[in-house]
Design an enzyme around this catalytic site. Sequence first.
Site, PDB file in Angstrom:
ATOM      1  N   HIS A  17      51.999 112.313  -8.761  1.00  0.00           N
ATOM      2  CA  HIS A  17      52.586 113.237  -7.782  1.00  0.00           C
ATOM      3  C   HIS A  17      51.763 113.224  -6.498  1.00  0.00           C
ATOM      4  O   HIS A  17      52.307 113.222  -5.392  1.00  0.00           O
ATOM      5  CB  HIS A  17      52.576 114.681  -8.313  1.00  0.00           C
ATOM      6  CG  HIS A  17      53.367 114.913  -9.565  1.00  0.00           C
ATOM      7  ND1 HIS A  17      52.845 115.525 -10.672  1.00  0.00           N
ATOM      8  CD2 HIS A  17      54.659 114.629  -9.877  1.00  0.00           C
ATOM      9  CE1 HIS A  17      53.777 115.628 -11.608  1.00  0.00           C
ATOM     10  NE2 HIS A  17      54.882 115.081 -11.165  1.00  0.00           N
ATOM     11  N   LYS A  41      62.304 127.260 -20.215  1.00  0.00           N
ATOM     12  CA  LYS A  41      61.332 126.196 -20.470  1.00  0.00           C
ATOM     13  C   LYS A  41      59.945 126.779 -20.737  1.00  0.00           C
ATOM     14  O   LYS A  41      59.547 127.757 -20.090  1.00  0.00           O
ATOM     15  CB  LYS A  41      61.279 125.284 -19.230  1.00  0.00           C
ATOM     16  CG  LYS A  41      61.308 123.800 -19.567  1.00  0.00           C
ATOM     17  CD  LYS A  41      61.530 122.962 -18.327  1.00  0.00           C
ATOM     18  CE  LYS A  41      60.768 121.664 -18.404  1.00  0.00           C
ATOM     19  NZ  LYS A  41      60.954 120.836 -17.214  1.00  0.00           N
ATOM     20  N   ARG A  90      59.248 105.682 -11.300  1.00  0.00           N
ATOM     21  CA  ARG A  90      58.235 104.918 -12.039  1.00  0.00           C
ATOM     22  C   ARG A  90      58.814 103.719 -12.755  1.00  0.00           C
ATOM     23  O   ARG A  90      58.140 102.709 -12.925  1.00  0.00           O
ATOM     24  CB  ARG A  90      57.574 105.820 -13.100  1.00  0.00           C
ATOM     25  CG  ARG A  90      56.583 106.799 -12.549  1.00  0.00           C
ATOM     26  CD  ARG A  90      56.247 107.857 -13.560  1.00  0.00           C
ATOM     27  NE  ARG A  90      57.399 108.719 -13.778  1.00  0.00           N
ATOM     28  CZ  ARG A  90      57.367 109.858 -14.447  1.00  0.00           C
ATOM     29  NH1 ARG A  90      56.246 110.260 -15.003  1.00  0.00           N
ATOM     30  NH2 ARG A  90      58.443 110.590 -14.573  1.00  0.00           N
ATOM     31  N   SER A 127      53.193 114.052 -16.450  1.00  0.00           N
ATOM     32  CA  SER A 127      52.648 115.367 -16.818  1.00  0.00           C
ATOM     33  C   SER A 127      52.667 115.549 -18.328  1.00  0.00           C
ATOM     34  O   SER A 127      51.750 116.155 -18.893  1.00  0.00           O
ATOM     35  CB  SER A 127      53.459 116.490 -16.164  1.00  0.00           C
ATOM     36  OG  SER A 127      53.304 116.472 -14.778  1.00  0.00           O
TER      37      SER A 127
HETATM   38  P1  ADP Z   1      60.559 117.181 -13.483  1.00  0.00           P
HETATM   39  O1  ADP Z   1      60.414 118.476 -14.197  1.00  0.00           O
HETATM   40  O2  ADP Z   1      61.586 117.155 -12.401  1.00  0.00           O
HETATM   41  O3  ADP Z   1      60.597 115.969 -14.371  1.00  0.00           O
HETATM   42  P2  ADP Z   1      57.926 116.340 -12.695  1.00  0.00           P
HETATM   43  O4  ADP Z   1      56.926 117.330 -12.218  1.00  0.00           O
HETATM   44  O5  ADP Z   1      57.666 115.664 -13.991  1.00  0.00           O
HETATM   45  O6  ADP Z   1      59.259 117.131 -12.656  1.00  0.00           O
HETATM   46  O7  ADP Z   1      58.185 115.206 -11.598  1.00  0.00           O
HETATM   47  C1  ADP Z   1      58.574 115.491 -10.295  1.00  0.00           C
HETATM   48  C2  ADP Z   1      58.820 114.186  -9.554  1.00  0.00           C
HETATM   49  O8  ADP Z   1      57.637 113.399  -9.533  1.00  0.00           O
HETATM   50  C3  ADP Z   1      59.886 113.280 -10.151  1.00  0.00           C
HETATM   51  O9  ADP Z   1      60.600 112.656  -9.097  1.00  0.00           O
HETATM   52  C4  ADP Z   1      59.108 112.236 -10.894  1.00  0.00           C
HETATM   53  O10 ADP Z   1      59.808 111.013 -11.006  1.00  0.00           O
HETATM   54  C5  ADP Z   1      57.920 112.099  -9.974  1.00  0.00           C
HETATM   55  N1  ADP Z   1      56.753 111.545 -10.667  1.00  0.00           N
HETATM   56  C6  ADP Z   1      56.177 112.012 -11.779  1.00  0.00           C
HETATM   57  N2  ADP Z   1      55.130 111.237 -12.146  1.00  0.00           N
HETATM   58  C7  ADP Z   1      55.053 110.233 -11.227  1.00  0.00           C
HETATM   59  C8  ADP Z   1      54.201 109.088 -11.054  1.00  0.00           C
HETATM   60  N3  ADP Z   1      53.214 108.813 -11.901  1.00  0.00           N
HETATM   61  N4  ADP Z   1      54.435 108.292  -9.988  1.00  0.00           N
HETATM   62  C9  ADP Z   1      55.449 108.584  -9.141  1.00  0.00           C
HETATM   63  N5  ADP Z   1      56.284 109.618  -9.242  1.00  0.00           N
HETATM   64  C10 ADP Z   1      56.091 110.444 -10.281  1.00  0.00           C
END
Ligand code: ADP
Length: 151
Positions: A17, A41, A90, A127
């Site tokens: 992120h 959630k 990703r 995450s």
């Molecule tokens: P959600 O609950 O929407 O899945 P996340 O917090 O997991 O939320 O992810 C938010 C955004 O960050 C999404 O667009 C996800 O694809 C992107 N993202 C998560 N991890 C990575 C990473 N390692 N590299 C690039 N983008 C990422």
Amino acid sequence: MKKAVFPGSFDPITLGHYDIIKRAIKLFDEVIVAIGVNADKKYMFTLEERMRFIEESFAGEPKVKVVSYEGLTVDFCQKNNVDFILRGLRNPADFEFEKAIAHTNRDLAPIETVFLLTAANTSYISSSIVRDVIRNHGDYTKLVPISVRVK
Ligand code: ADP
């Protein structure tokens, strides 16, 4: 003013992120990191902790704002005069998932989704993996910004 919303759970923010936000700062005048609140959630970190981790990571970066929101991302965008949704990609699974959401959002409102491809060195980070490592007392510190610390 070009504003983008980066929506997500950020439970917690990872280096993946972080990289997307850093790169988006160069493309937009303001990047609003918007933590979606979903009452159904279960999260590992409270909303306050998740917001603080992001705020501390970007302290001194006036273009980054951290907020929480409920409801549809496009509604949040329209209320806040935001024209762009930012998402990270990703892998093919992300692409398929994001494609459906982006098409749906375009049906709902004239808002463009902008995708940034993950950096090679953070492409494997999620995450959910970070949470697993934390739950099992592993070293998670290489996967997250320095502001993310478990008490
Ligand atoms: P959600 O609950 O929407 O899945 P996340 O917090 O997991 O939320 O992810 C938010 C955004 O960050 C999404 O667009 C996800 O694809 C992107 N993202 C998560 N991890 C990575 C990473 N390692 N590299 C690039 N983008 C990422």
